[in-house]
Design an enzyme around this catalytic site. Structure first.
Site, PDB file in Angstrom:
ATOM      1  N   ASP A   1       0.837  -1.206   0.000  1.00  0.00           N
ATOM      2  CA  ASP A   1       0.000   0.000   0.000  1.00  0.00           C
ATOM      3  C   ASP A   1       0.870   1.253   0.000  1.00  0.00           C
ATOM      4  O   ASP A   1       1.972   1.246   0.543  1.00  0.00           O
ATOM      5  CB  ASP A   1      -0.912  -0.035   1.247  1.00  0.00           C
ATOM      6  CG  ASP A   1      -2.067   0.946   1.139  1.00  0.00           C
ATOM      7  OD1 ASP A   1      -2.305   1.485   0.043  1.00  0.00           O
ATOM      8  OD2 ASP A   1      -2.730   1.177   2.167  1.00  0.00           O
TER       9      ASP A   1
ATOM     10  N   GLY B   1       0.193   5.446  -4.447  1.00  0.00           N
ATOM     11  CA  GLY B   1      -0.378   6.738  -4.844  1.00  0.00           C
ATOM     12  C   GLY B   1       0.223   7.874  -4.030  1.00  0.00           C
ATOM     13  O   GLY B   1       0.625   8.911  -4.572  1.00  0.00           O
ATOM     14  N   ARG B   2       0.314   7.650  -2.706  1.00  0.00           N
ATOM     15  CA  ARG B   2       0.883   8.694  -1.841  1.00  0.00           C
ATOM     16  C   ARG B   2       2.359   8.925  -2.141  1.00  0.00           C
ATOM     17  O   ARG B   2       2.857  10.037  -2.110  1.00  0.00           O
ATOM     18  CB  ARG B   2       0.696   8.308  -0.361  1.00  0.00           C
ATOM     19  CG  ARG B   2      -0.682   8.674   0.161  1.00  0.00           C
ATOM     20  CD  ARG B   2      -0.999   7.946   1.422  1.00  0.00           C
ATOM     21  NE  ARG B   2      -1.374   6.558   1.144  1.00  0.00           N
ATOM     22  CZ  ARG B   2      -1.466   5.619   2.067  1.00  0.00           C
ATOM     23  NH1 ARG B   2      -1.199   5.906   3.326  1.00  0.00           N
ATOM     24  NH2 ARG B   2      -1.825   4.401   1.730  1.00  0.00           N
TER      25      ARG B   2
ATOM     26  N   HIS C   1       2.982   3.171  -8.958  1.00  0.00           N
ATOM     27  CA  HIS C   1       2.837   1.734  -9.251  1.00  0.00           C
ATOM     28  C   HIS C   1       4.090   1.205  -9.968  1.00  0.00           C
ATOM     29  O   HIS C   1       4.557   0.107  -9.674  1.00  0.00           O
ATOM     30  CB  HIS C   1       1.593   1.471 -10.094  1.00  0.00           C
ATOM     31  CG  HIS C   1       0.307   1.848  -9.402  1.00  0.00           C
ATOM     32  ND1 HIS C   1       0.043   1.508  -8.093  1.00  0.00           N
ATOM     33  CD2 HIS C   1      -0.779   2.539  -9.829  1.00  0.00           C
ATOM     34  CE1 HIS C   1      -1.153   1.970  -7.751  1.00  0.00           C
ATOM     35  NE2 HIS C   1      -1.667   2.608  -8.791  1.00  0.00           N
TER      36      HIS C   1
ATOM     37  N   GLU D   1     -12.145  -4.743  -5.019  1.00  0.00           N
ATOM     38  CA  GLU D   1     -12.595  -3.345  -4.876  1.00  0.00           C
ATOM     39  C   GLU D   1     -11.802  -2.395  -5.776  1.00  0.00           C
ATOM     40  O   GLU D   1     -12.284  -1.324  -6.138  1.00  0.00           O
ATOM     41  CB  GLU D   1     -12.464  -2.895  -3.411  1.00  0.00           C
ATOM     42  CG  GLU D   1     -13.436  -3.590  -2.449  1.00  0.00           C
ATOM     43  CD  GLU D   1     -13.057  -5.030  -2.082  1.00  0.00           C
ATOM     44  OE1 GLU D   1     -11.870  -5.401  -2.235  1.00  0.00           O
ATOM     45  OE2 GLU D   1     -13.947  -5.782  -1.669  1.00  0.00           O
TER      46      GLU D   1
ATOM     47  N   ARG E   1     -11.646   1.866  -9.138  1.00  0.00           N
ATOM     48  CA  ARG E   1     -10.788   3.046  -9.362  1.00  0.00           C
ATOM     49  C   ARG E   1     -11.046   3.612 -10.762  1.00  0.00           C
ATOM     50  O   ARG E   1     -11.618   2.922 -11.620  1.00  0.00           O
ATOM     51  CB  ARG E   1      -9.319   2.639  -9.220  1.00  0.00           C
ATOM     52  CG  ARG E   1      -8.997   2.299  -7.790  1.00  0.00           C
ATOM     53  CD  ARG E   1      -7.514   2.174  -7.566  1.00  0.00           C
ATOM     54  NE  ARG E   1      -7.282   1.957  -6.144  1.00  0.00           N
ATOM     55  CZ  ARG E   1      -6.112   2.038  -5.547  1.00  0.00           C
ATOM     56  NH1 ARG E   1      -5.033   2.332  -6.250  1.00  0.00           N
ATOM     57  NH2 ARG E   1      -5.998   1.838  -4.261  1.00  0.00           N
TER      58      ARG E   1
ATOM     59  N   LEU F   1      10.976 -20.765  -4.317  1.00  0.00           N
ATOM     60  CA  LEU F   1      10.015 -19.839  -3.703  1.00  0.00           C
ATOM     61  C   LEU F   1       8.759 -19.779  -4.566  1.00  0.00           C
ATOM     62  O   LEU F   1       8.851 -19.668  -5.785  1.00  0.00           O
ATOM     63  CB  LEU F   1      10.654 -18.438  -3.612  1.00  0.00           C
ATOM     64  CG  LEU F   1       9.743 -17.259  -3.277  1.00  0.00           C
ATOM     65  CD1 LEU F   1       9.276 -17.324  -1.827  1.00  0.00           C
ATOM     66  CD2 LEU F   1      10.468 -15.928  -3.484  1.00  0.00           C
TER      67      LEU F   1
ATOM     68  N   SER G   1      -8.345  -5.112   4.966  1.00  0.00           N
ATOM     69  CA  SER G   1      -8.896  -4.851   3.625  1.00  0.00           C
ATOM     70  C   SER G   1      -9.260  -6.115   2.848  1.00  0.00           C
ATOM     71  O   SER G   1      -8.885  -6.255   1.682  1.00  0.00           O
ATOM     72  CB  SER G   1      -7.923  -3.992   2.807  1.00  0.00           C
ATOM     73  OG  SER G   1      -7.698  -2.767   3.440  1.00  0.00           O
TER      74      SER G   1
ATOM     75  N   GLU H   1       1.069 -13.257  12.595  1.00  0.00           N
ATOM     76  CA  GLU H   1       1.560 -12.048  13.252  1.00  0.00           C
ATOM     77  C   GLU H   1       1.386 -10.901  12.264  1.00  0.00           C
ATOM     78  O   GLU H   1       1.651 -11.057  11.066  1.00  0.00           O
ATOM     79  CB  GLU H   1       3.048 -12.200  13.604  1.00  0.00           C
ATOM     80  CG  GLU H   1       3.314 -13.264  14.645  1.00  0.00           C
ATOM     81  CD  GLU H   1       2.725 -12.922  16.009  1.00  0.00           C
ATOM     82  OE1 GLU H   1       2.655 -11.732  16.367  1.00  0.00           O
ATOM     83  OE2 GLU H   1       2.319 -13.863  16.727  1.00  0.00           O
TER      84      GLU H   1
HETATM   85  C1  FPP Z   1      -1.630   0.166  -3.432  1.00  0.00           C
HETATM   86  O1  FPP Z   1      -1.235   1.505  -3.452  1.00  0.00           O
HETATM   87  C2  FPP Z   1      -1.162  -0.561  -4.601  1.00  0.00           C
HETATM   88  C3  FPP Z   1      -1.949  -1.171  -5.519  1.00  0.00           C
HETATM   89  C4  FPP Z   1      -3.417  -1.174  -5.452  1.00  0.00           C
HETATM   90  C5  FPP Z   1      -1.358  -1.856  -6.666  1.00  0.00           C
HETATM   91  C6  FPP Z   1      -0.111  -2.622  -6.360  1.00  0.00           C
HETATM   92  C7  FPP Z   1       0.510  -3.028  -7.614  1.00  0.00           C
HETATM   93  C8  FPP Z   1       1.846  -3.018  -7.856  1.00  0.00           C
HETATM   94  C9  FPP Z   1       2.879  -2.697  -6.862  1.00  0.00           C
HETATM   95  C10 FPP Z   1       2.296  -3.439  -9.171  1.00  0.00           C
HETATM   96  C11 FPP Z   1       2.068  -4.913  -9.285  1.00  0.00           C
HETATM   97  C12 FPP Z   1       3.134  -5.556  -9.975  1.00  0.00           C
HETATM   98  C13 FPP Z   1       3.480  -6.833  -9.792  1.00  0.00           C
HETATM   99  C14 FPP Z   1       4.530  -7.414 -10.662  1.00  0.00           C
HETATM  100  C15 FPP Z   1       2.860  -7.679  -8.753  1.00  0.00           C
HETATM  101  P1  FPP Z   1      -2.354   2.607  -3.601  1.00  0.00           P
HETATM  102  O2  FPP Z   1      -2.528   2.867  -5.042  1.00  0.00           O
HETATM  103  O3  FPP Z   1      -3.579   2.175  -2.885  1.00  0.00           O
HETATM  104  O4  FPP Z   1      -1.680   3.826  -2.881  1.00  0.00           O
HETATM  105  P2  FPP Z   1      -2.376   4.949  -1.982  1.00  0.00           P
HETATM  106  O5  FPP Z   1      -3.057   4.232  -0.846  1.00  0.00           O
HETATM  107  O6  FPP Z   1      -1.225   5.780  -1.514  1.00  0.00           O
HETATM  108  O7  FPP Z   1      -3.321   5.695  -2.851  1.00  0.00           O
END
Ligand code: FPP
Length: 249
Positions: A21, A24-25, A39, A69, A73, A133, A198, A209
């Site tokens: 998470d 975006g921030r 991302h 969910e 977006r 893995l 979530s 944990e």
């Molecule tokens: C959460 O941050 C992130 C996501 C919803 C997407 C995660 C996806 C990636 C890291 C890319 C995936 C790639 C692979 C190879 C698995 P957010 O957008 O909710 O951030 P915020 O809470 O700051 O708005």
């Protein structure tokens, strides 16, 4: 602190689950024009985290990459994320194959655009014999969706006489979940300072944990992973028993 050196190899968790998470921030902090920049850098953190897990002998890593969910977006972000997955997989499949990493996916994969699904299937197929893995991506996944499917299937099998209602127990329920081939995670990590689950693996984390860090996902790296594992190793897992029963073992 060199957390890697402090890790006890005997107590390394077999399975780590992560809620990635804060992309975006992170983008906002960098004054980026859009969230996709976050991302993109999140993919680099995926690479570092996977490598760190491989280094210390974690056998299963399960990443919450896209929740049910998340379809809500803006479509520009959803499309960009789906395209990013294709691009990331294209770039990484060779290395996954070479490094003994088996790719898996859980979730409602039929929801994914064709190009994303096909790349994913290619990665899963090409790495199917790898043993070092297991890297599982949760895509279009939510725990309530998974549990509803499992309960529906159990009800159908019960009606069809395949299972006896009296035989329904923890183990049977686990065998109807998307994660049927994975052990329950001992450690769940969530980045970005949010302290909630979530809709992620609600059944599977019964005894996990929980580790929350303020680090935003794109800044998560090997050292951060080692620190989380070290922190986990300092805890006493009692599974409902008392401390003396655990130490007497
Ligand atoms: C959460 O941050 C992130 C996501 C919803 C997407 C995660 C996806 C990636 C890291 C890319 C995936 C790639 C692979 C190879 C698995 P957010 O957008 O909710 O951030 P915020 O809470 O700051 O708005």
């Amino acid at each position: 602190m060199d957390y890697r050196a402090l890790i006890d190899p005997v107590k390394t968790p077999k399975h780590i689950a992560i809620i990635m998470d804060g992309n975006g921030r992170w983008a906002k902090q960098k004054f980026a024009r859009n969230r996709i920049f976050g991302h993109h850098n999140g993919v680099k953190a995926v690479r570092k985290t996977t490598e760190a897990c491989r280094q210390i002998g974690v056998q299963y890593l399960t990443l919450y990459a896209f929740s049910t969910e998340n379809w809500n977006r803006p479509s520009t972000e959803v499309n960009a994320l789906m395209a990013l997955l294709v691009q990331a997989l294209e770039k990484e499949i060779n290395d996954l194959e070479k490094n003994g990493i088996q790719l898996k996916a859980i979730g409602n994969l039929g929801d994914l655009p064709k190009a994303t699904r096909e790349k994913l299937e290619e990665g899963i197929y090409r790495t199917r014999n790898n043993k070092k893995l297991v890297l599982t991506l949760a895509l279009s996944y939510s725990s309530r969706w998974e549990l509803s499917n499992a309960i529906r299937q159990i009800a159908e099998d019960s009606k069809a006489g395949i299972i006896e209602p009296a035989a329904i127990n923890d183990e049977l329920i686990s065998s109807y979940l998307e994660t049927r081939d994975l052990p329950d995670p001992e450690l769940l990590i969530r980045t970005s300072g949010e302290q909630r689950i979530s809709n992620y693996m609600l059944w599977q984390i019964a005894y996990s944990e929980l580790y929350f860090t303020k680090t935003l996902w794109p800044d998560f790296n090997e050292e951060q992973l080692y620190k989380a594992v070290w922190d986990y190793q300092q805890r006493e897992r009692r599974f409902g028993k008392i401390s003396e029963q655990i130490t007497a073992k």
